[in-house]
Design a protein around this motif. Structure first.
Motif, short mmCIF file in Angstrom:
data_model
loop_
_atom_site.label_atom_id
_atom_site.label_comp_id
_atom_site.label_asym_id
_atom_site.label_seq_id
_atom_site.Cartn_x
_atom_site.Cartn_y
_atom_site.Cartn_z
N ASN A 220 0.85 -1.18 0.00
CA ASN A 220 0.00 0.00 0.00
C ASN A 220 0.89 1.24 0.00
N LEU B 233 1.26 5.49 -0.69
CA LEU B 233 0.63 6.79 -0.82
C LEU B 233 1.56 7.74 -1.56
N SER C 276 -0.91 -1.33 -4.57
CA SER C 276 -2.13 -0.57 -4.38
C SER C 276 -1.74 0.87 -4.05
N THR D 274 -2.49 5.05 -3.70
CA THR D 274 -3.40 6.17 -3.47
C THR D 274 -2.64 7.46 -3.75
N ILE E 297 -2.87 11.67 -3.57
CA ILE E 297 -3.62 12.81 -3.02
C ILE E 297 -2.99 14.12 -3.49
N GLN F 49 -9.53 11.08 -11.59
CA GLN F 49 -10.52 10.03 -11.28
C GLN F 49 -11.29 9.62 -12.52
N ILE G 29 -5.01 1.92 -8.64
CA ILE G 29 -4.71 3.31 -8.29
C ILE G 29 -6.01 4.08 -8.06
N THR G 30 -6.00 4.90 -7.01
CA THR G 30 -7.14 5.77 -6.72
C THR G 30 -6.62 7.18 -6.44
N GLU H 26 -7.58 10.62 -4.38
CA GLU H 26 -8.43 10.96 -3.24
C GLU H 26 -8.17 12.38 -2.73
N ALA I 81 -5.76 8.78 4.04
CA ALA I 81 -4.72 8.25 3.15
C ALA I 81 -3.42 8.02 3.92
N ASP J 15 -3.85 4.94 6.27
CA ASP J 15 -3.98 3.62 5.64
C ASP J 15 -2.73 3.14 4.91
N ASN J 16 -1.75 4.01 4.71
CA ASN J 16 -0.59 3.62 3.89
C ASN J 16 0.71 3.73 4.69
#
Length: 429
Positions: free
Chosen positions: A2, A4, A25, A27, A29, A40, A64-65, A67, A73, A76-77
């Motif tokens: 994970n 970020l 995975s 994320t 920002i 997005q 990939i997301t 956010e 974020a 979680d990472n």
């Protein structure tokens, strides 16, 4: 893993997509709501060949997301990459305001061990500053590590450079963190160089500054070649075959631009001055580059005598082909000088757009051919492949004067002259 990414700019978006391609995975920002909304939807805000396809692929795969919930974020990472901009201050030094903001935000939301990796281009010693900013703002007595992992992406070939790098540089003082980063890059075959964070930071600036030096050096040789009536391309080829030198970055022209070389050269000079070291060679590199666009303008004025009311077609706006980046583009400097001399300027670029301050002074045409009609001279500022494919024999009859100033030496001088053009390159007539 994970991962970020803080900063959805050119480096952050590209880095995130590469990690997604490796199966992680990711994320991403950013504080820019519109940028996140567009990403997005699979919309890139910059031009980079192949990256749009990768974006669509990994939005669909879920790897990939993008956010706006920054606190979640960070929570979680466990692995955080800082990819914010470090623009140039007026004195040439690197502006670390965005980096400090990101570091302090991480610190204020740090509740368990994290590995923070600086991907941004920063002066030697910045990792220690980041560590201090995080320490000062963190609320709980949790540990963390700050590493340096500079990027070496060339605009226009970033996807290839990220998947097939010459080397991966990691500045780390923690063996476990080093092992984790090596695992993160598993699947990419490249030498893994582990050093101190400060050395890793200096490697990035040194590499870019050395390449800038090669460009300014060959540009000075090109001016000498003009005086001696020697083709600089022959000289560059003969020199570049020396394995100690190599052929890359020996293309004479109107100078380097973009978001890296100009600011990195000045930032390294600034670092040296702050440490009472004189980098006189690098100062000359910068001076030569600043003067190079003016050298081509001098050629134009010598040939046309007066630019007042003359129509000049400028082909290329971006600082190099395969990108829409116009930051520090030599083309912009030349266009502004042409305007100040009273010329009527029409430009073309396949992807780059005029900045706001030039929109009411310059006409941007949909095709190169349209810009060239009734022109008193053509000026090539960016080596887009399309310009080689122009029907030059046909366009010659549609110009007021068949004069071409090739600021990138991309056309064959002998061929252009045989068609009937007056052709001038940089050290290549």
């Amino acid at each position: 893993m994970n991962v970020l990414i803080i900063g959805a700019g050119y480096v952050g978006t590209t880095t995130g997509l590469i990690f997604a391609e490796l199966g992680h995975s990711v994320t991403v920002i950013d504080v820019d709501q519109k940028k996140i909304n567009d990403l997005q939807k699979g919309i890139l805000f910059f031009y980079e060949p192949g990256l749009d396809t990768l974006l669509t692929k990994h939005i669909a795969s879920g790897n990939i997301t993008f956010e706006m919930d920054h606190q979640k974020a960070i929570k979680d990472n466990p692995l955080i990459f800082i990819c914010v901009g470090t623009p140039q201050n007026q004195d040439g030094s690197a502006n670390l305001d965005f980096l400090r903001e990101a570091s302090e935000f991480i610190g204020s939301n740090l509740y368990e061990y994290k590995i923070i990796v600086i991907k941004s281009t920063v002066p030697a010693g910045t990792s220690k500053q980041v560590k201090g900013w995080i320490e000062y703002t963190k609320k709980d007595p949790v540990s963390f590590d700050v590493l340096s992992n500079p990027e070496f992406l060339r605009e226009g070939s970033a996807l290839h450079d990220a998947l097939y790098p010459d080397r991966i540089i990691l500045g780390s003082e923690n063996d476990q963190a080093t092992a984790l980063l090596q695992e993160l890059y598993k699947g990419i075959k490249a030498p893994f160089i582990v050093t101190s964070p400060s050395a890793a930071e200096l490697i990035k600036y040194t590499a870019n500054s050395f390449l800038a030096t090669k460009i300014s050096f060959i540009n000075e040789i090109a001016i000498l070649c003009d005086k001696l009536h020697i083709n600089v391309q022959d000289v560059a080829k003969g020199v570049g075959l020396d394995i100690r030198i190599g052929p890359l970055f020996l293309d004479a022209g109107i100078g380097y631009g973009g978001s890296c070389f100009p600011k990195d050269v000045l930032a390294l000079i600034d670092t040296a001055k702050k440490n009472n070291v004189d980098l006189s060679i690098l100062e000359k590199v910068h001076a030569v580059n600043e003067n190079q666009p003016g050298y081509l303008l001098k050629k134009i004025k010598t040939r046309l005598i007066s630019l007042s009311a003359k129509k000049i077609a400028v082909l290329g706006l971006s600082f190099k082909a395969q990108t829409d980046d116009i930051r520090q583009s030599p083309s912009l400097k030349i266009i502004k000088d042409l305007i100040s001399e009273g010329a009527m300027v029409e430009i073309h670029d396949p992807v780059a757009k005029l900045p706001g301050d030039l929109m009411d002074k310059v006409f941007q045409k949909a095709s190169a051919e349209e810009a060239m009609i009734n022109a008193d001279a053509i000026l090539i500022c960016t080596d887009w492949p399309h310009y080689k494919k122009i029907d030059w024999p046909d366009l010659k009859n549609k110009m007021k004067s068949p004069i071409v100033f090739d600021g990138r030496n991309m056309l064959d001088a002998a061929e252009m002259k045989s068609i009937g053009y007056i052709y001038e390159g940089i050290g290549c007539e």
